[in-house]
Design an enzyme around this catalytic site. Structure first.
Site, PDB file in Angstrom:
ATOM      1  N   SER A 143      -9.570   1.371   2.745  1.00  0.00           N
ATOM      2  CA  SER A 143      -8.698   2.176   1.910  1.00  0.00           C
ATOM      3  C   SER A 143      -7.628   1.368   1.178  1.00  0.00           C
ATOM      4  O   SER A 143      -7.059   1.858   0.213  1.00  0.00           O
ATOM      5  CB  SER A 143      -8.035   3.266   2.749  1.00  0.00           C
ATOM      6  OG  SER A 143      -7.225   2.679   3.751  1.00  0.00           O
ATOM      7  N   SER A 203      -9.693  -1.124   6.864  1.00  0.00           N
ATOM      8  CA  SER A 203      -9.093  -0.954   5.538  1.00  0.00           C
ATOM      9  C   SER A 203      -8.343  -2.144   4.957  1.00  0.00           C
ATOM     10  O   SER A 203      -7.970  -2.105   3.786  1.00  0.00           O
ATOM     11  CB  SER A 203      -8.169   0.255   5.535  1.00  0.00           C
ATOM     12  OG  SER A 203      -8.951   1.409   5.395  1.00  0.00           O
ATOM     13  N   LYS A 253       0.864  -1.185   0.000  1.00  0.00           N
ATOM     14  CA  LYS A 253       0.000   0.000   0.000  1.00  0.00           C
ATOM     15  C   LYS A 253       0.899   1.232   0.000  1.00  0.00           C
ATOM     16  O   LYS A 253       1.920   1.264   0.720  1.00  0.00           O
ATOM     17  CB  LYS A 253      -0.883  -0.048   1.253  1.00  0.00           C
ATOM     18  CG  LYS A 253      -1.947   1.031   1.347  1.00  0.00           C
ATOM     19  CD  LYS A 253      -2.783   0.813   2.608  1.00  0.00           C
ATOM     20  CE  LYS A 253      -3.930   1.781   2.733  1.00  0.00           C
ATOM     21  NZ  LYS A 253      -4.765   1.489   3.930  1.00  0.00           N
TER      22      LYS A 253
END
Ligand code: GLN
Length: 485
Positions: free
Chosen positions: A155, A179, A80
């Protein structure tokens, strides 16, 4: 699609170990898949082609010399893009860090590199990890590989989409309020949020520091165990990382669930959960019962306060964490000659998106004199009550089972109202407030879209999650299904 595309890390590593394929071939397959599907999926903000091939060749050289290879040698991974990587752009999904090249790596990035995993790219996310769909990314929205009109969740949407589309074998995400687990559920992969303190956050661009935790995503429960083995454990560079022993999580996979006590917190089925999702989760629970677990309904009575408490605490912490982005030392700086205070104001106005600005304002408000007692302090008190619910439940149960999200993946643009988006976080947020570990495991499909089962365990008992998750996985076929792209 190459015949390596949907291999698990465990399978790929075995082929590399036996010499059946080289690390270069594994990485080439990943890079070719990225080339083939990325126009549709848009999982990556940066693809590290050159660095990945260099690292793969280094692994192949080590093998040629007869060296023992580490546990993830040659396995393509996506990180990420809120985890710092030396020399590779790291944006946190924000224009304010659009050109930021970190001078150091996050501890998780260094540990995975030491374990032999090969970084193929940095995955898209909602700006500073604030959101549930990647629609808040400062750059673009990623797409769900099962239906590209839909979001991959967020996310860590880029990480989940990259794994589900076969672009990377495994991935790391971060989870502040869901997330990792929510995009894992939306994309039909496994995702784990470890216990708060299990994994170092050094080099993770902070969102809400009392909630943030880094964790793995993969095609199987075992692949998540391999990753957690590599990243878990004390780090002197993160004072919140726990100094306690780290077991071999792969050893917990494959155990049985006979006699295990599973609690079903009733509040998690009352919060707008669709009938179809509830049914998939119920069937999964019945499967665990068939495998020998005992199942009993229970209550976590303060669950109803979790959403309100989270959306005070997380913005409060983000308003403080994001104060560092002032355009002075790094990141975007306005081109306008705006004077000393104007420089900060203009830079932040240009660099941050609407959702981030809104949260900074809410957080600053909730922390200001006169409002602190009414909002922040009461949210913290609610948090304590929520934690106590979990401590009490784990005196009676080894694990709790719930839905991850009330519905399957929604369409891009469907939740334009920011409140609607936040309401969908009800089943994941309480877990971060309590700090306990939780895993999302694929447990079925609704109208062709994946659904996840959430398993929750007590602090530092990820082993039980691996045990239950892998037992369920071995008894079902969901994780063998892949989207057609
Ligand atoms: N959707 C939640 C939020 O927007 C959780 C995000 C996260 O876990 N990073 O805050």
């Amino acid at each position: 699609m190459s015949n390596l595309t949907y291999l698990t890390a465990q399978e790929l590593r075995a082929k590399i170990g036996s010499g059946e394929i080289s690390a270069r071939e594994a990485v080439m397959a990943s890079l070719q898949r990225i080339n083939a599907v990325e126009d549709e999926i848009r999982a990556f903000l940066t693809v590290a082609t050159h660095e990945a091939l260099e690292q793969a060749d280094a692994i192949d050289e080590r093998r040629a010399k007869g060296e023992d290879l580490p546990p993830l040698a040659g396995v393509p991974i996506a990180l990420k893009d809120n985890m710092c990587t030396t020399g590779i752009r790291t944006t946190a999904g924000s224009v304010i860090l659009g050109d930021f090249i970190p001078p150091y790596s996050a501890t998780v990035a260094s540990r995975l590199e030491a374990a032999g995993a090969i970084l193929v790219g940095k995955a898209n996310l909602d700006e500073f990890a604030m959101g549930s769909s990647t629609e808040n990314s400062g750059f673009f929205t990623s797409r769900n590989p099962w239906d590209t009109e839909r979001v991959p969740g967020g996310s860590s949407g880029g990480s989940a989409a990259a794994v589900a589309a076969g672009e990377a074998t495994i991935a790391l995400g971060s989870d502040t309020g869901g997330s990792i687990r929510q995009p894992a559920a939306f994309c039909g992969v496994v995702g784990l949020k470890p216990t708060y303190g299990r994994v170092s956050r050094y080099g993770l661009i902070a969102y809400a520091s009392s909630l943030d935790q880094i964790g793995p995503l993969g095609h199987s429960v075992y692949d998540c165990a391999l990753q957690l083995n590599a990243i878990a454990g004390h780090d002197p560079l993160d004072s919140t990382s726990a100094n306690i022993a780290v077991p071999d999580f792969t050893a917990a996979c494959g155990g049985d669930v006979k006699g295990l006590r599973i609690g079903i917190p009733k509040e998690f089925f009352e919060q707008g959960v669709s009938a179809e999702v509830a049914e998939s989760v119920q069937k999964a629970i019945e499967k665990l019962q068939e495998l020998g677990a005992t199942v009993e309904e229970c209550s976590l009575p303060h669950t109803e306060y979790a959403l309100a408490a989270y959306y005070i605490i997380a913005p409060a912490e983000c308003s403080s964490n994001l104060a560092r982005f002032d355009g002075v030392k790094y990141g975007h700086r306005t081109n306008e000659l705006a004077g000393h205070i104007g420089l900060t104001e203009k830079t932040r106005d240009e660099g941050f998106g609407d959702e981030v600005k809104q949260r900074i304002m809410i957080g600053t408000y909730a922390l200001s004199a006169g409002y602190y007692d009414a909002y922040y302090k009461r949210a913290q008190q609610a948090r304590t009550l929520i934690l106590r619910d979990y401590l009490a439940a784990f005196e009676r149960f080894d694990v709790l089972a719930t839905p991850v999200v009330p519905t399957p993946a929604f369409k891009a643009g469907e939740k334009a109202d920011p409140m609607a988006m936040k309401l969908a976080d009800v089943c994941t947020l309480p877990i971060n407030l309590a700090g306990v570990p939780a895993m999302s495991v694929p447990c079925g499909f609704v109208s062709g879209l994946p659904v996840g089962l959430q398993l929750i365990a007590k602090h530092f008992d990820e082993e039980t999650l691996f045990r239950v998750g892998s037992a369920y996985e071995q008894a079902t076929e969901w994780h063998h299904q892949h989207p057609t792209l």
